[in-house]
Motif scaffolding. Structure first.
Motif, PDB file in Angstrom:
ATOM      1  N   GLY A  96      68.718  29.058  40.886  1.00  0.00           N
ATOM      2  CA  GLY A  96      68.466  30.308  39.768  1.00  0.00           C
ATOM      3  C   GLY A  96      70.096  30.660  40.575  1.00  0.00           C
ATOM      4  N   TYR A  97      70.168  29.920  42.289  1.00  0.00           N
ATOM      5  CA  TYR A  97      72.159  30.823  42.517  1.00  0.00           C
ATOM      6  C   TYR A  97      72.749  30.200  41.656  1.00  0.00           C
ATOM      7  CZ  TYR A  97      75.473  30.665  45.247  1.00  0.00           C
ATOM      8  OH  TYR A  97      76.735  30.895  46.108  1.00  0.00           O
ATOM      9  N   ALA A  98      72.767  29.377  40.920  1.00  0.00           N
ATOM     10  CA  ALA A  98      74.016  28.716  39.738  1.00  0.00           C
ATOM     11  C   ALA A  98      73.585  29.285  38.427  1.00  0.00           C
ATOM     12  CB  ALA A  98      73.820  27.122  39.513  1.00  0.00           C
ATOM     13  N   ARG A  99      72.532  30.238  38.120  1.00  0.00           N
ATOM     14  CA  ARG A  99      72.354  30.632  36.833  1.00  0.00           C
ATOM     15  C   ARG A  99      72.590  31.944  37.526  1.00  0.00           C
ATOM     16  NH1 ARG A  99      68.368  32.135  32.535  1.00  0.00           N
ATOM     17  NH2 ARG A  99      68.356  33.951  32.315  1.00  0.00           N
ATOM     18  N   GLN A 100      72.890  32.606  38.477  1.00  0.00           N
ATOM     19  CA  GLN A 100      73.193  34.011  38.454  1.00  0.00           C
ATOM     20  C   GLN A 100      74.993  33.951  38.977  1.00  0.00           C
ATOM     21  OE1 GLN A 100      71.139  36.487  37.893  1.00  0.00           O
ATOM     22  NE2 GLN A 100      72.996  37.920  39.516  1.00  0.00           N
ATOM     23  N   SER A 101      75.654  33.379  39.675  1.00  0.00           N
ATOM     24  CA  SER A 101      77.094  32.981  39.887  1.00  0.00           C
ATOM     25  C   SER A 101      77.602  32.545  38.604  1.00  0.00           C
ATOM     26  CB  SER A 101      76.982  31.534  40.883  1.00  0.00           C
ATOM     27  OG  SER A 101      76.571  31.959  42.285  1.00  0.00           O
ATOM     28  N   GLY A 102      76.811  32.616  37.576  1.00  0.00           N
ATOM     29  CA  GLY A 102      78.062  31.953  36.312  1.00  0.00           C
ATOM     30  C   GLY A 102      78.187  30.410  36.206  1.00  0.00           C
ATOM     31  N   ASN A 130      68.780  23.113  30.694  1.00  0.00           N
ATOM     32  CA  ASN A 130      69.533  24.669  30.784  1.00  0.00           C
ATOM     33  C   ASN A 130      70.934  24.778  30.782  1.00  0.00           C
ATOM     34  OD1 ASN A 130      67.280  26.809  29.897  1.00  0.00           O
ATOM     35  ND2 ASN A 130      66.440  25.312  31.940  1.00  0.00           N
ATOM     36  N   HIS A 131      71.573  23.213  30.935  1.00  0.00           N
ATOM     37  CA  HIS A 131      73.069  23.449  31.451  1.00  0.00           C
ATOM     38  C   HIS A 131      73.883  24.246  32.823  1.00  0.00           C
ATOM     39  CE1 HIS A 131      73.593  21.225  27.587  1.00  0.00           C
ATOM     40  NE2 HIS A 131      73.432  22.747  26.862  1.00  0.00           N
ATOM     41  N   LEU A 132      73.082  24.035  33.440  1.00  0.00           N
ATOM     42  CA  LEU A 132      72.709  24.785  35.053  1.00  0.00           C
ATOM     43  C   LEU A 132      72.838  23.555  35.824  1.00  0.00           C
ATOM     44  CD1 LEU A 132      70.984  27.573  34.744  1.00  0.00           C
ATOM     45  CD2 LEU A 132      73.056  27.852  34.319  1.00  0.00           C
ATOM     46  N   PRO A 133      74.313  23.754  36.528  1.00  0.00           N
ATOM     47  CA  PRO A 133      75.378  22.869  37.884  1.00  0.00           C
ATOM     48  C   PRO A 133      74.167  22.990  38.442  1.00  0.00           C
ATOM     49  CG  PRO A 133      76.547  24.598  37.938  1.00  0.00           C
ATOM     50  CD  PRO A 133      75.317  24.635  36.513  1.00  0.00           C
ATOM     51  N   VAL A 134      74.203  21.343  39.186  1.00  0.00           N
ATOM     52  CA  VAL A 134      73.378  21.073  40.547  1.00  0.00           C
ATOM     53  C   VAL A 134      73.480  19.542  41.571  1.00  0.00           C
ATOM     54  CG1 VAL A 134      70.301  20.989  40.070  1.00  0.00           C
ATOM     55  CG2 VAL A 134      70.832  21.591  42.171  1.00  0.00           C
ATOM     56  N   PRO A 198      82.390  22.594  31.535  1.00  0.00           N
ATOM     57  CA  PRO A 198      81.516  23.707  31.017  1.00  0.00           C
ATOM     58  C   PRO A 198      80.263  22.719  29.884  1.00  0.00           C
ATOM     59  CG  PRO A 198      83.294  24.018  30.516  1.00  0.00           C
ATOM     60  CD  PRO A 198      83.833  23.556  31.067  1.00  0.00           C
ATOM     61  N   ILE A 199      81.002  21.850  29.595  1.00  0.00           N
ATOM     62  CA  ILE A 199      80.038  20.871  28.090  1.00  0.00           C
ATOM     63  C   ILE A 199      79.053  20.235  29.490  1.00  0.00           C
ATOM     64  CG2 ILE A 199      80.217  19.334  25.874  1.00  0.00           C
ATOM     65  CD1 ILE A 199      82.603  20.808  25.995  1.00  0.00           C
ATOM     66  N   GLU A 200      79.209  19.671  30.006  1.00  0.00           N
ATOM     67  CA  GLU A 200      79.049  18.174  30.542  1.00  0.00           C
ATOM     68  C   GLU A 200      77.551  18.986  31.693  1.00  0.00           C
ATOM     69  OE1 GLU A 200      78.716  15.289  29.169  1.00  0.00           O
ATOM     70  OE2 GLU A 200      79.890  15.871  27.724  1.00  0.00           O
ATOM     71  N   THR A 201      77.887  19.806  32.166  1.00  0.00           N
ATOM     72  CA  THR A 201      77.365  19.870  33.040  1.00  0.00           C
ATOM     73  C   THR A 201      75.969  20.314  33.818  1.00  0.00           C
ATOM     74  OG1 THR A 201      77.637  22.455  35.337  1.00  0.00           O
ATOM     75  CG2 THR A 201      77.434  22.989  33.450  1.00  0.00           C
ATOM     76  N   GLY A 202      75.523  19.975  34.914  1.00  0.00           N
ATOM     77  CA  GLY A 202      73.837  19.973  34.592  1.00  0.00           C
ATOM     78  C   GLY A 202      73.533  19.343  36.162  1.00  0.00           C
ATOM     79  N   HIS A 263      75.896  34.064  28.295  1.00  0.00           N
ATOM     80  CA  HIS A 263      76.107  34.491  29.209  1.00  0.00           C
ATOM     81  C   HIS A 263      76.954  33.236  30.245  1.00  0.00           C
ATOM     82  CE1 HIS A 263      73.430  38.055  29.159  1.00  0.00           C
ATOM     83  NE2 HIS A 263      72.703  37.001  28.337  1.00  0.00           N
ATOM     84  N   HIS A 264      76.798  32.264  30.109  1.00  0.00           N
ATOM     85  CA  HIS A 264      77.651  31.221  30.823  1.00  0.00           C
ATOM     86  C   HIS A 264      78.614  31.482  30.325  1.00  0.00           C
ATOM     87  CE1 HIS A 264      73.353  29.399  31.202  1.00  0.00           C
ATOM     88  NE2 HIS A 264      74.301  28.926  30.352  1.00  0.00           N
ATOM     89  N   SER A 265      79.896  31.927  28.998  1.00  0.00           N
ATOM     90  CA  SER A 265      81.416  32.488  29.335  1.00  0.00           C
ATOM     91  C   SER A 265      81.981  33.580  30.005  1.00  0.00           C
ATOM     92  CB  SER A 265      81.282  32.006  27.586  1.00  0.00           C
ATOM     93  OG  SER A 265      82.551  32.619  27.837  1.00  0.00           O
ATOM     94  N   ARG A 266      80.704  34.620  30.394  1.00  0.00           N
ATOM     95  CA  ARG A 266      80.499  35.749  30.855  1.00  0.00           C
ATOM     96  C   ARG A 266      81.139  36.745  29.072  1.00  0.00           C
ATOM     97  NH1 ARG A 266      77.488  35.796  33.624  1.00  0.00           N
ATOM     98  NH2 ARG A 266      77.744  35.423  35.835  1.00  0.00           N
ATOM     99  N   ALA A 267      80.590  36.504  27.692  1.00  0.00           N
ATOM    100  CA  ALA A 267      81.278  36.885  26.908  1.00  0.00           C
ATOM    101  C   ALA A 267      80.770  38.024  26.720  1.00  0.00           C
ATOM    102  CB  ALA A 267      80.990  36.055  25.988  1.00  0.00           C
ATOM    103  N   GLU A 268      79.970  38.839  26.849  1.00  0.00           N
ATOM    104  CA  GLU A 268      78.857  39.844  26.434  1.00  0.00           C
ATOM    105  C   GLU A 268      79.798  41.282  26.540  1.00  0.00           C
ATOM    106  OE1 GLU A 268      76.675  37.655  29.811  1.00  0.00           O
ATOM    107  OE2 GLU A 268      78.749  39.208  29.878  1.00  0.00           O
ATOM    108  N   SER A 269      80.850  41.586  26.640  1.00  0.00           N
ATOM    109  CA  SER A 269      82.388  41.962  26.087  1.00  0.00           C
ATOM    110  C   SER A 269      82.467  42.363  24.752  1.00  0.00           C
ATOM    111  CB  SER A 269      82.398  42.896  27.360  1.00  0.00           C
ATOM    112  OG  SER A 269      82.318  43.139  27.917  1.00  0.00           O
ATOM    113  N   ALA A 270      83.408  40.825  24.941  1.00  0.00           N
ATOM    114  CA  ALA A 270      83.265  40.162  23.389  1.00  0.00           C
ATOM    115  C   ALA A 270      82.715  40.625  22.405  1.00  0.00           C
ATOM    116  CB  ALA A 270      83.683  38.813  24.036  1.00  0.00           C
TER     117      ALA A 270
END
Length: 648
Positions: A96-102, A130-134, A198-202, A263-270
């Motif tokens: 949860g921390y990792a996702r909220q921290s991008g 979910n490709h989220l680092p821990v 950003p590809i391999e993380t988990g 979201h992972h890329s913070r691409a919402e504005s793009a």
């Protein structure tokens, strides 16, 4: 609409110190060296630097107490520590921390050997899917084997080098066992590489034998210097980009499917700029919901089995599906029965080539933000925009759907017991863009995907890659740590609550003012509905006494979950009616201590219930049966599978 505060404030840049002498060393234990190393790791993206490992969660036993436990005491001033109650839950909190921290910062988790280590497996699978680092740091049995077996050791007659930690191999993106002190250096560096890729993380696992943790070694001081890991934003290949622009220009009914990669890329504005420039509507997966705010003209809501009628109807007629950062799970594709338009093609913008080639699609391998910006620029040259009639059609359909949402949310009688959708309606009326909603399993994900009106890019936090019951409360702790001061809601049903309420104690201990919305519906509501649909007659899905015929169809169990939550230290607000629910939610939102709103819902009906599924989902039904319910379910199933279309 109130703008959300930053999800995670940037950490200060590490101080630049003189490089250590080439032969300078410091004598430390392996555990002390690892903690000191972790304190010096940073990520950087777009010029913003953050500490990679923000804290460590732990439950101590004989396999880590004298090693990592002692090391964390040594570094208590530089490595924050959180005390967990369940090892799986600690991983959920870190995720949860990792996702909220991008994905730019995460937590480490340490456990003892044996059950402490194996309890990590579910959380590790969730993180990797979910490709989220821990970072997982389980203790392990003795490397030197002075006594064999030791407490909690699994003996494997055919392989002396196996331990229970090997169960973490298939669910980890990187795994190593540190059997010698000097082996920590390359292993730790590889671990950081994977966590920041950003590809391999988990999930990343470094198994630490308990004797090696406490062993001393002369470490080169260069190992402890600050390291900054750049999180890349690769652009698109020019040839792939040109082909993508051509495909979009030739489409008359294109549809964007926004996934978690946005979201992972913070691409919402793009994404917003691309959609506004082209007029292409944007549907979202569970992980991608909130990529555009609900009131954006191009947002058409969730897609797939739990999607909106607007998005799913557009998907059936689309001639080009533009996937952005999505894995195309079966919920998104309705088990390959949704995208059935004549000549439909797929264009997949994804940083991972594996996902870019799915559904026989045209790949555009790039970071989501970089790729969207390049697509926008390429289409602006041609002043490309979809036909006005297409925009008019989906705009009207979106307005029709919003009226259905209003109907589901509306509660005419404030003195009545609320339905589940009315519970969501009461919460929807209260929140603003700063609130964060966390959910993962049960019947709530379907209702939320269809109905929830996301107001900010990080408000909608659904873990649906693994859909793990018990995720919500511990994840809320991690999110609250990453977003202090923001209202964080853990939405849980009674089934999920009974799976893992343990981290309530941690929330109370740490003073984390999470808000738990506990919905009591006396059983596994989601699976109960699926059971009925597939001919299993809701067998074994209700929380009721056993009846004389052996089924669980007696009276509801007298389990008082509100009192249970109260006994763990939560302030509990019981809401019996719609009116009381509104008051309780407002009180909880303003609270500065952990608070639970408990509500028992009534059975949904055709007026106040959520709309039914707008697309199918493949759950195979018994091919032979004697009971009428299963026979009829099989007939319906065969009709549905006949519509499946496999992209070629």
């Amino acid at each position: 609409m109130t703008a959300p505060t930053p999800a995670h404030a940037p950490d200060p840049a590490p101080a630049h110190t003189a490089a250590p002498a080439a032969d300078a060393t410091t004598r430390l234990t392996v555990a002390q060296a690892l903690v000191r190393f972790l304190c010096a790791q940073y990520t950087e993206r777009d010029g913003v630097r953050r500490r990679l490992i923000g804290a460590t969660w732990g439950i101590f036993g004989h396999g880590n107490v004298a090693g990592l436990g002692q090391a964390l005491v040594e570094h208590a001033d530089t490595m924050p520590f959180h005390q967990g109650r369940n090892e799986q839950a600690m991983v959920h909190a870190a995720v949860g921390y990792a996702r909220q921290s991008g994905r730019l910062s995460t937590h480490a988790v340490t456990t003892s050997i044996g059950p402490g280590a194996t309890n990590l497996v579910t959380g590790a699978a969730l993180a990797t899917i979910n490709h989220l680092p821990v970072l997982l740091l389980p203790g392990d049995t003795f490397a030197t084997r002075p006594a064999d077996p030791v407490l909690q050791q699994l003996e494997v007659p055919h392989a002396g080098d196996l331990s229970v930690n090997d169960t973490l191999r298939p669910v980890s993106r990187y795994f190593d066992r540190i059997t010698r002190p000097e082996a920590l250096i390359p292993a730790a560096l590889q671990a950081m590489r994977v966590l920041t890729d950003p590809i391999e993380t988990g999930a990343v696992t470094l198994a630490l034998p308990q004797d090696v943790q406490a062993e001393a070694y002369d470490w080169p001081d260069a190992f402890f210097t600050d390291r900054v890991w750049t999180v890349r934003r690769p652009g698109a290949d020019p040839t792939e980009l040109a082909e993508a622009v051509t495909a979009i220009r030739s489409a008359r009914r294109p549809l964007i499917v926004a996934g978690g990669g946005v979201h992972h890329s913070r691409a919402e504005s793009a994404l917003a700029e691309f959609a506004e420039t082209t007029g292409i509507p944007v549907a979202s997966t569970q992980a991608g919901k909130g990529s555009l705010p609900h009131d954006h003209p191009q947002d058409v809501g969730g897609i797939g089995h739990t999607g909106t009628a607007t998005a799913d109807d557009l998907a059936r007629a689309a001639d080009l599906v533009i996937g952005v950062g999505t894995r195309y799970t079966d919920f998104t594709t309705a088990s390959n029965t949704l995208f059935t338009g004549d000549g439909v093609r797929f264009l997949n913008l994804n940083i991972a080539p594996y996902d870019g080639h799915k559904l026989a699609g045209l790949p555009l391998v790039a970071d989501a933000r970089s790729g969207l910006s390049e697509l926008t620029e390429g289409l602006l040259v041609h002043d490309h925009r979809v036909p006005d009639a297409y925009v008019t059609a989906y705009t009207g359909a979106k307005a029709d759907w919003e009226r259905r949402v209003d109907t589901a949310y509306r509660a005419a009688d404030p003195d009545a017991r609320p339905t589940q959708t009315q519970v969501l309606g009461a919460l929807d009326a209260l929140v603003d863009g700063t609130d964060i909603i966390i959910n993962a399993a049960g019947s709530l994900p379907g209702d939320l995907h269809k109905l929830w009106r996301a107001r900010s890019h990080d408000q909608y936090h659904l873990e649906y890659g693994y859909s793990c019951m018990g995720y919500e409360i511990p994840a809320a702790l991690g999110v609250q740590l990453a977003a202090p001061g923001r209202p964080v809601w853990a939405l849980v049903g009674d089934g999920t609550y009974l799976m893992m309420p343990t981290e309530i104690v941690t929330a109370v201990q740490e003073g984390l003012a999470i808000k738990v919305l506990l919905v009591q519906n006396h059983g596994y509501a989601s699976i109960g509905g699926l059971s009925e649909e597939t001919g299993a007659e809701r067998f074994g899905t209700a929380y009721r006494y056993r009846a004389p015929d052996g089924t669980f169809t007696g009276a509801p169990l007298p389990v008082d979950l509100a009192t249970n939550a109260e006994s763990l230290g939560l302030r509990v607000l019981r809401a019996r009616t719609v009116g009381e629910l509104r008051e309780a939610l407002a009180t909880a939102r303003a609270a500065d201590t952990p608070t639970c709103v408990y509500v028992e819902t009534r059975t949904t009906d055709t007026v106040s219930g959520a709309p039914p599924a707008m697309a199918w989902w493949d759950v195979p039904v018994a091919a032979t049966a004697t009971r009428p319910a299963a026979v009829e379910a099989r007939e319906r199933y065969e009709q549905q599978i006949s519509t499946r279309r496999r992209p070629l």
